[in-house]
Design an enzyme around this catalytic site. Structure first.
Site, PDB file in Angstrom:
ATOM      1  N   CYS A 175       0.836  -1.205   0.000  1.00 12.97           N
ATOM      2  CA  CYS A 175       0.000   0.000   0.000  1.00 12.97           C
ATOM      3  C   CYS A 175       0.867   1.249   0.000  1.00 12.97           C
ATOM      4  O   CYS A 175       1.821   1.349   0.778  1.00 12.97           O
ATOM      5  CB  CYS A 175      -0.904  -0.012   1.238  1.00 12.97           C
ATOM      6  SG  CYS A 175      -1.990   1.407   1.308  1.00 12.97           S
ATOM      7  N   SER A 182       2.366   6.625  -8.209  1.00 13.05           N
ATOM      8  CA  SER A 182       2.997   6.790  -9.532  1.00 13.05           C
ATOM      9  C   SER A 182       4.407   7.365  -9.451  1.00 13.05           C
ATOM     10  O   SER A 182       4.841   8.077 -10.346  1.00 13.05           O
ATOM     11  CB  SER A 182       2.143   7.667 -10.451  1.00 13.05           C
ATOM     12  OG  SER A 182       0.865   7.124 -10.547  1.00 13.05           O
ATOM     13  N   LYS A 183       5.095   7.121  -8.350  1.00 19.68           N
ATOM     14  CA  LYS A 183       6.468   7.610  -8.219  1.00 19.68           C
ATOM     15  C   LYS A 183       7.458   6.459  -8.124  1.00 19.68           C
ATOM     16  O   LYS A 183       8.579   6.621  -7.678  1.00 19.68           O
ATOM     17  CB  LYS A 183       6.570   8.524  -6.991  1.00 19.68           C
ATOM     18  CG  LYS A 183       5.653   9.725  -7.117  1.00 19.68           C
ATOM     19  CD  LYS A 183       5.677  10.589  -5.886  1.00 19.68           C
ATOM     20  CE  LYS A 183       4.534  11.604  -5.909  1.00 19.68           C
ATOM     21  NZ  LYS A 183       4.522  12.410  -7.145  1.00 19.68           N
ATOM     22  N   ARG A 184       6.992   5.286  -8.487  1.00 19.97           N
ATOM     23  CA  ARG A 184       7.834   4.093  -8.527  1.00 19.97           C
ATOM     24  C   ARG A 184       8.431   3.705  -7.172  1.00 19.97           C
ATOM     25  O   ARG A 184       9.554   3.220  -7.070  1.00 19.97           O
ATOM     26  CB  ARG A 184       8.921   4.220  -9.614  1.00 19.97           C
ATOM     27  CG  ARG A 184       8.309   4.543 -10.973  1.00 19.97           C
ATOM     28  CD  ARG A 184       9.108   4.029 -12.134  1.00 19.97           C
ATOM     29  NE  ARG A 184       9.401   2.603 -12.119  1.00 19.97           N
ATOM     30  CZ  ARG A 184       8.561   1.653 -12.531  1.00 19.97           C
ATOM     31  NH1 ARG A 184       7.365   1.971 -12.979  1.00 19.97           N
ATOM     32  NH2 ARG A 184       8.920   0.388 -12.500  1.00 19.97           N
ATOM     33  N   LEU A 185       7.635   3.952  -6.146  1.00 20.19           N
ATOM     34  CA  LEU A 185       8.028   3.499  -4.817  1.00 20.19           C
ATOM     35  C   LEU A 185       7.780   1.982  -4.703  1.00 20.19           C
ATOM     36  O   LEU A 185       8.493   1.281  -3.979  1.00 20.19           O
ATOM     37  CB  LEU A 185       7.188   4.257  -3.776  1.00 20.19           C
ATOM     38  CG  LEU A 185       7.716   4.397  -2.364  1.00 20.19           C
ATOM     39  CD1 LEU A 185       9.171   4.835  -2.340  1.00 20.19           C
ATOM     40  CD2 LEU A 185       6.863   5.404  -1.589  1.00 20.19           C
ATOM     41  N   LEU A 426      -5.222 -13.826   2.065  1.00 16.03           N
ATOM     42  CA  LEU A 426      -6.169 -12.892   2.696  1.00 16.03           C
ATOM     43  C   LEU A 426      -6.235 -11.552   1.984  1.00 16.03           C
ATOM     44  O   LEU A 426      -5.268 -11.113   1.414  1.00 16.03           O
ATOM     45  CB  LEU A 426      -5.732 -12.675   4.149  1.00 16.03           C
ATOM     46  CG  LEU A 426      -5.604 -13.969   4.954  1.00 16.03           C
ATOM     47  CD1 LEU A 426      -4.981 -13.679   6.304  1.00 16.03           C
ATOM     48  CD2 LEU A 426      -6.969 -14.627   5.120  1.00 16.03           C
TER      49      LEU A 426
HETATM   50  S1  MYA Z   1      -2.020  -6.671  -3.885  1.00 19.76           S
HETATM   51  C1  MYA Z   1      -2.681  -5.187  -3.209  1.00 19.76           C
HETATM   52  C2  MYA Z   1      -2.062  -3.988  -3.834  1.00 19.76           C
HETATM   53  N1  MYA Z   1      -2.492  -2.774  -3.167  1.00 19.76           N
HETATM   54  C3  MYA Z   1      -3.444  -1.956  -3.618  1.00 19.76           C
HETATM   55  O1  MYA Z   1      -4.028  -2.161  -4.663  1.00 19.76           O
HETATM   56  C4  MYA Z   1      -3.752  -0.787  -2.703  1.00 19.76           C
HETATM   57  C5  MYA Z   1      -4.079   0.479  -3.436  1.00 19.76           C
HETATM   58  N2  MYA Z   1      -3.008   0.821  -4.351  1.00 19.76           N
HETATM   59  C6  MYA Z   1      -1.783   1.259  -3.963  1.00 19.76           C
HETATM   60  O2  MYA Z   1      -1.466   1.391  -2.800  1.00 19.76           O
HETATM   61  C7  MYA Z   1      -0.813   1.542  -5.089  1.00 19.76           C
HETATM   62  O3  MYA Z   1      -1.528   1.841  -6.275  1.00 19.76           O
HETATM   63  C8  MYA Z   1       0.170   0.376  -5.359  1.00 19.76           C
HETATM   64  C9  MYA Z   1       1.029   0.753  -6.568  1.00 19.76           C
HETATM   65  C10 MYA Z   1       1.059   0.189  -4.146  1.00 19.76           C
HETATM   66  C11 MYA Z   1      -0.561  -0.909  -5.682  1.00 19.76           C
HETATM   67  N3  MYA Z   1       1.666  -5.706  -7.188  1.00 19.76           N
HETATM   68  O4  MYA Z   1       4.877   2.891  -7.005  1.00 19.76           O
HETATM   69  P1  MYA Z   1       4.409   2.854  -8.402  1.00 19.76           P
HETATM   70  C12 MYA Z   1       3.717  -2.129 -10.208  1.00 19.76           C
HETATM   71  C13 MYA Z   1       2.889  -5.655  -7.753  1.00 19.76           C
HETATM   72  O5  MYA Z   1       4.713   4.057  -9.226  1.00 19.76           O
HETATM   73  P2  MYA Z   1       1.696   3.095  -7.494  1.00 19.76           P
HETATM   74  C14 MYA Z   1      -0.695  -7.069  -2.826  1.00 19.76           C
HETATM   75  O6  MYA Z   1      -0.583  -6.541  -1.765  1.00 19.76           O
HETATM   76  C15 MYA Z   1       3.357  -1.589 -11.582  1.00 19.76           C
HETATM   77  O7  MYA Z   1       3.117  -2.660 -12.466  1.00 19.76           O
HETATM   78  N4  MYA Z   1       3.293  -4.637  -8.513  1.00 19.76           N
HETATM   79  O8  MYA Z   1       2.845   2.532  -8.487  1.00 19.76           O
HETATM   80  C16 MYA Z   1       0.307  -8.094  -3.327  1.00 19.76           C
HETATM   81  C17 MYA Z   1       4.628  -0.815 -11.915  1.00 19.76           C
HETATM   82  O9  MYA Z   1       5.662  -1.712 -12.255  1.00 19.76           O
HETATM   83  P3  MYA Z   1       6.141  -1.912 -13.769  1.00 19.76           P
HETATM   84  C18 MYA Z   1       2.436  -3.634  -8.718  1.00 19.76           C
HETATM   85  O10 MYA Z   1       0.417   3.059  -8.226  1.00 19.76           O
HETATM   86  C19 MYA Z   1       1.573  -7.371  -3.675  1.00 19.76           C
HETATM   87  C20 MYA Z   1       5.043  -0.253 -10.556  1.00 19.76           C
HETATM   88  O11 MYA Z   1       4.357  -1.039  -9.565  1.00 19.76           O
HETATM   89  C21 MYA Z   1       1.145  -3.616  -8.157  1.00 19.76           C
HETATM   90  O12 MYA Z   1       2.116   4.350  -6.862  1.00 19.76           O
HETATM   91  C22 MYA Z   1       2.582  -8.228  -4.372  1.00 19.76           C
HETATM   92  C23 MYA Z   1       4.633   1.196 -10.391  1.00 19.76           C
HETATM   93  O13 MYA Z   1       5.038   1.585  -9.120  1.00 19.76           O
HETATM   94  C24 MYA Z   1       0.780  -4.724  -7.371  1.00 19.76           C
HETATM   95  N5  MYA Z   1      -0.434  -4.810  -6.793  1.00 19.76           N
HETATM   96  O14 MYA Z   1       1.621   1.981  -6.345  1.00 19.76           O
HETATM   97  C25 MYA Z   1       3.840  -7.480  -4.722  1.00 19.76           C
HETATM   98  N6  MYA Z   1       0.531  -2.483  -8.523  1.00 19.76           N
HETATM   99  O15 MYA Z   1       6.494  -0.568 -14.268  1.00 19.76           O
HETATM  100  C26 MYA Z   1       4.847  -8.303  -5.505  1.00 19.76           C
HETATM  101  C27 MYA Z   1       1.405  -1.810  -9.308  1.00 19.76           C
HETATM  102  O16 MYA Z   1       7.278  -2.853 -13.667  1.00 19.76           O
HETATM  103  C28 MYA Z   1       5.633  -9.217  -4.624  1.00 19.76           C
HETATM  104  N7  MYA Z   1       2.529  -2.493  -9.428  1.00 19.76           N
HETATM  105  O17 MYA Z   1       4.945  -2.482 -14.469  1.00 19.76           O
HETATM  106  C29 MYA Z   1       6.736  -9.938  -5.350  1.00 19.76           C
HETATM  107  C30 MYA Z   1       7.472 -10.928  -4.456  1.00 19.76           C
HETATM  108  C31 MYA Z   1       8.386 -10.259  -3.489  1.00 19.76           C
HETATM  109  C32 MYA Z   1       9.021 -11.203  -2.471  1.00 19.76           C
HETATM  110  C33 MYA Z   1       9.997 -12.221  -3.086  1.00 19.76           C
HETATM  111  C34 MYA Z   1      10.663 -13.082  -2.053  1.00 19.76           C
HETATM  112  C35 MYA Z   1      11.465 -14.133  -2.581  1.00 19.76           C
END
Ligand code: MYA
Length: 426
Positions: A175, A182-185, A426
């Site tokens: 979150c 949209s700042k690539r955090l 969940l």
């Molecule tokens: S899913 C729940 C996600 N949360 C929400 O939907 C809450 C409301 N939204 C937000 O808080 C923001 O819009 C989020 C994006 C944080 C979603 N999973 O920072 P940005 C990519 C993965 O500028 P923002 C859950 O919790 C997007 O394709 N990546 O974007 C599971 C782009 O990348 P690229 C996502 O809109 C999470 C980049 O982020 C998601 O400000 C699993 C843009 O970044 C998403 N849901 O923030 C995470 N949404 O350019 C992965 C956007 O490459 C875990 N993006 O396409 C991977 C495993 C890690 C552990 C590994 C261990 C070995």
């Protein structure tokens, strides 16, 4: 300045400056960002090489495990004015900060009518299963005010993929505050959490999202179905469209006052082993499913006395005294956005259900009945496992929400059908 109320409100813009500027600056090529990029390029090269080596394997890990000693011990660099924090879920104030971040900024439906409102008790349950790693509860704070503005978590789990058991992290609660979007955090949060997971010698992860991400492609997709328990409210808040008259809907969705199955009762601690064994046998048929230890079962299924988080009911055979079936659901309310009359939608989500003696339909009907008794407005279920089999008879209707399933660093040879999925996150 960034006042507490400013950041908690949905529409305030007075802190825009403070929150966004440093990030924009870093986006255009700060030194630290460059250092992170170089690290990343190196890691990506490694991964690509490993991927090439494994080319003909059609299923399994993509990148082999590294030596933990090679994993960087320092957190990745955040843009100026922000700092990492490890969120202590046993610290009340931290939990209420996380609760508020999620309450105002977490997942909404496409039309922004509802937003998940995970309770503090729910978050503690979700984040502290057996073997949990406090370091995997990652936050980002504004350095000066210490305000939490971003969050991501992992918890350990063992996932069975066909006949292999894979140690994984389940990733959830990503979150970012609405004003920092949209700042690539996000890539930075994911990278930092990945580092913290790797350091514990874990190389795979599983997660679900409501949106379709490009890389990696999802390994499975499922759809939400909804069973009205309070049709009047659901129509009034715009959750359901009235198909005919309200009187007809009330009649259609009416349920008996009490569960129908004899021996249906709330789970007790002494049911742990029975549930573990029922679930192990049941989940064996699915391609991807969790493996639960006894401790896991107690954590994930045992209803806690005062919490409205997880509810599990078993069927105890009146003759043999054996537990033959069980059903479970968790409570996850949503805030109703912009409705004068109603503020909260009380929803229950089907968790794991196993039937050996009772029909799945009757078992789920009893789950609906007890959910209704608890004042739940709607009972939701994904079309995974055998859930689809009961939807028609029990008057579930398909929703417009889908859930995509992803694996990190693990390839399946083909995409799975919902009924091949035995995993609920969940
Ligand atoms: S899913 C729940 C996600 N949360 C929400 O939907 C809450 C409301 N939204 C937000 O808080 C923001 O819009 C989020 C994006 C944080 C979603 N999973 O920072 P940005 C990519 C993965 O500028 P923002 C859950 O919790 C997007 O394709 N990546 O974007 C599971 C782009 O990348 P690229 C996502 O809109 C999470 C980049 O982020 C998601 O400000 C699993 C843009 O970044 C998403 N849901 O923030 C995470 N949404 O350019 C992965 C956007 O490459 C875990 N993006 O396409 C991977 C495993 C890690 C552990 C590994 C261990 C070995």
């Amino acid at each position: 300045s960034i006042g507490e109320e400013d950041l908690d409100s949905d529409d305030d813009t007075s802190d825009e400056e403070d929150l966004s500027k440093p990030l924009q600056k870093e986006d255009h090529g700060g030194d630290e960002e460059k250092a992170n990029d170089e690290d990343e390029a190196e890691e990506e090269n490694d991964e690509q090489q490993d991927e090439d080596e494994d080319e003909d394997e059609d299923e399994g890990p993509i990148d082999p495990p590294h030596d933990v000693a090679e994993i960087r011990t320092q957190p990745y660099t955040l843009p100026d004015h922000y700092e990492w924090c490890t969120c202590d879920v046993n610290h009340e104030e931290t939990m209420s900060e996380i609760y508020n971040l999620l309450k105002h900024n977490y997942v909404e439906d496409v039309e922004s009518m509802f937003r998940f409102d995970y309770s503090i008790e729910f978050l503690k349950w979700a984040l502290c299963p057996p073997r949990y790693c406090p370091d995997w509860h990652v936050g980002v704070r504004v350095e000066r005010t210490k305000r939490i503005v971003a969050f991501i978590t992992g918890v350990p789990s063992r996932i069975k993929i066909r006949s292999k058991t894979v140690e994984m992290a389940e990733i959830n609660f990503l979150c970012i505050h609405k004003k920092l979007r949209s700042k690539r955090l996000t890539p930075l949060l994911i990278k930092e959490l990945t580092r913290r997971v790797h350091i514990m010698d874990i190389w795979h992860a599983v997660y679900t999202t409501g949106i379709v991400l490009q890389t990696p492609p999802p390994f499975g997709m499922s759809q939400y179905w909804h069973r009205s328990l309070n049709p009047k409210k659901l129509v009034e808040i715009g959750f359901s469209c009235p198909r005919s008259t309200l009187a007809n809907a009330i009649k259609l969705y009416k349920l008996p006052d009490m569960p129908l199955t004899s021996g249906f009762r709330a789970m007790e601690r002494s049911d742990v082993e029975a549930i573990q064994s029922l679930l192990r046998d049941y989940l064996a048929q699915f391609t991807v499913a969790p493996e639960f230890s006894k401790e896991d079962i107690e954590h994930w299924f045992m209803p806690t006395r005062d919490d409205d988080v997880i509810h599990t009911f078993v069927v105890e055979d009146p003759e043999s005294g054996n537990v033959t079936d069980f059903c479970s659901f968790y409570i996850l309310p949503s805030t109703i956005l912009g409705n004068e009359k109603y503020k909260v939608l009380k929803a229950a989500y089907s968790f794991y259900n196993v039937n050996t003696k009772t029909s799945l339909c009757q078992l789920m009907k009893d789950a609906l009945i007890v959910a209704k008794q608890k004042g739940i407005d709607v009972f939701n279920a994904l079309d995974i496992m055998h859930n689809k089999d009961v939807f028609e008879d029990l008057e579930f209707k398909p929703g417009d929400g889908n859930l995509q399933y992803y694996l990190y660093n693990y390839r399946l040879k083909s995409q799975l059908l919902p009924e091949e999925l035995g995993l609920l996150l969940l």
